[in-house]
Design a protein around this motif. Structure first.
Motif, mmCIF file in Angstrom:
data_model
loop_
_atom_site.group_PDB
_atom_site.id
_atom_site.type_symbol
_atom_site.label_atom_id
_atom_site.label_comp_id
_atom_site.label_asym_id
_atom_site.label_seq_id
_atom_site.Cartn_x
_atom_site.Cartn_y
_atom_site.Cartn_z
ATOM 1 N N HIS A 278 1.284 -10.374 8.485
ATOM 2 C CA HIS A 278 0.878 -8.980 8.331
ATOM 3 C C HIS A 278 1.991 -8.058 8.826
ATOM 4 O O HIS A 278 2.732 -8.404 9.745
ATOM 5 N N PHE A 279 2.078 -6.879 8.225
ATOM 6 C CA PHE A 279 3.126 -5.915 8.566
ATOM 7 C C PHE A 279 2.498 -4.563 8.836
ATOM 8 O O PHE A 279 1.482 -4.195 8.250
ATOM 9 N N GLU A 280 3.158 -3.787 9.712
ATOM 10 C CA GLU A 280 2.776 -2.412 9.989
ATOM 11 C C GLU A 280 4.029 -1.559 9.912
ATOM 12 O O GLU A 280 5.138 -2.062 10.028
ATOM 13 N N GLY A 281 3.848 -0.271 9.739
ATOM 14 C CA GLY A 281 4.983 0.640 9.722
ATOM 15 C C GLY A 281 5.272 1.191 8.342
ATOM 16 O O GLY A 281 4.686 0.773 7.350
ATOM 17 N N GLU A 282 6.178 2.148 8.315
ATOM 18 C CA GLU A 282 6.559 2.810 7.064
ATOM 19 C C GLU A 282 7.480 1.922 6.232
ATOM 20 O O GLU A 282 8.046 0.966 6.739
ATOM 21 N N ARG B 160 4.649 0.370 0.919
ATOM 22 C CA ARG B 160 5.098 -0.400 2.073
ATOM 23 C C ARG B 160 4.405 -1.753 2.056
ATOM 24 O O ARG B 160 3.247 -1.874 1.648
ATOM 25 N N GLU C 116 0.859 -1.177 0.000
ATOM 26 C CA GLU C 116 0.000 0.000 0.000
ATOM 27 C C GLU C 116 0.891 1.222 0.000
ATOM 28 O O GLU C 116 2.040 1.165 0.433
ATOM 29 N N GLU D 228 8.829 -2.014 8.083
ATOM 30 C CA GLU D 228 7.629 -2.840 8.296
ATOM 31 C C GLU D 228 7.890 -3.914 9.326
ATOM 32 O O GLU D 228 8.947 -4.436 9.458
ATOM 33 N N VAL E 117 2.349 -4.721 3.355
ATOM 34 C CA VAL E 117 1.312 -4.858 4.377
ATOM 35 C C VAL E 117 1.014 -6.320 4.696
ATOM 36 O O VAL E 117 0.508 -6.622 5.777
ATOM 37 N N ARG E 118 1.333 -7.229 3.752
ATOM 38 C CA ARG E 118 1.120 -8.648 4.044
ATOM 39 C C ARG E 118 1.865 -9.501 3.033
ATOM 40 O O ARG E 118 2.065 -9.119 1.896
#
Length: 166
Positions: free
Chosen positions: A158-162, A145, A138, A166, A147-148
């Motif tokens: 799943h991933f989070e962050g800039e 970045r 996304e 991630e 996201v999964r």
């Protein structure tokens, strides 16, 4: 025969040396070629030709780099549909003339990147790997970045962050 000539010109094995044979088979509609540009900016182009009238541009090839651009559409309305690089990378495009946008990039190792967005703003939304992994992204072009990741086993991470964190 136009469809056959278009298909032939899109084949990487197509050669100008075959033009005389093609002209004998289809004298009313054939392929023509020419060179434009100077020095390192010289390009070979292929067109459909009906008699003495040049028709639609089918492909251009950089004589220096070996890059080949493929086009479809009627004369004057040709739009880019594919670019083949000497490295083996292939890019696919969709859209009308002047608004063609990158939708997919294929690499020699089997990796396929899928892109979305308007021309000049195409961003990677998904990357499929030959081993079956599928990564989803996304974000805007250049800041995508992860996201999964979906693994061939069906597991999902799943991933989070800039981007890059991630």
């Amino acid at each position: 025969t136009e469809a056959i000539l278009r298909k032939y010109s899109a084949d990487r094995r197509a050669r100008q040396e075959h033009f005389p044979w093609l002209e004998r088979v289809s004298p009313a509609l054939c392929l023509s070629t020419g060179i434009r540009g100077l020095g390192s900016r010289r390009f070979e182009f292929w067109r459909l030709q009906r008699g003495d009238e040049p028709g639609a541009l089918l492909r251009e090839r950089s004589l220096q780099r070996g890059t080949i651009w493929h086009f479809t559409g009627e004369a004057g309305a040709e739009r880019q549909v594919r670019t083949e690089y000497a490295t083996g990378e292939v890019q696919l495009f969709e859209g009308e003339k002047g608004a063609e946008r990158l939708v997919r990039t294929d690499f020699l190792d089997g990796t396929i990147k899928h892109h979305e967005g308007a021309r000049g703003s195409e961003r990677v939304v998904r990357t499929a790997y030959a081993d079956g992994r599928l990564k989803h992204f996304e974000g805007e072009m250049g800041a995508e970045r992860k996201v999964r990741t979906v693994f061939p086993t069906g597991n999902v991470k799943h991933f989070e962050g800039e981007r890059g964190a991630e």
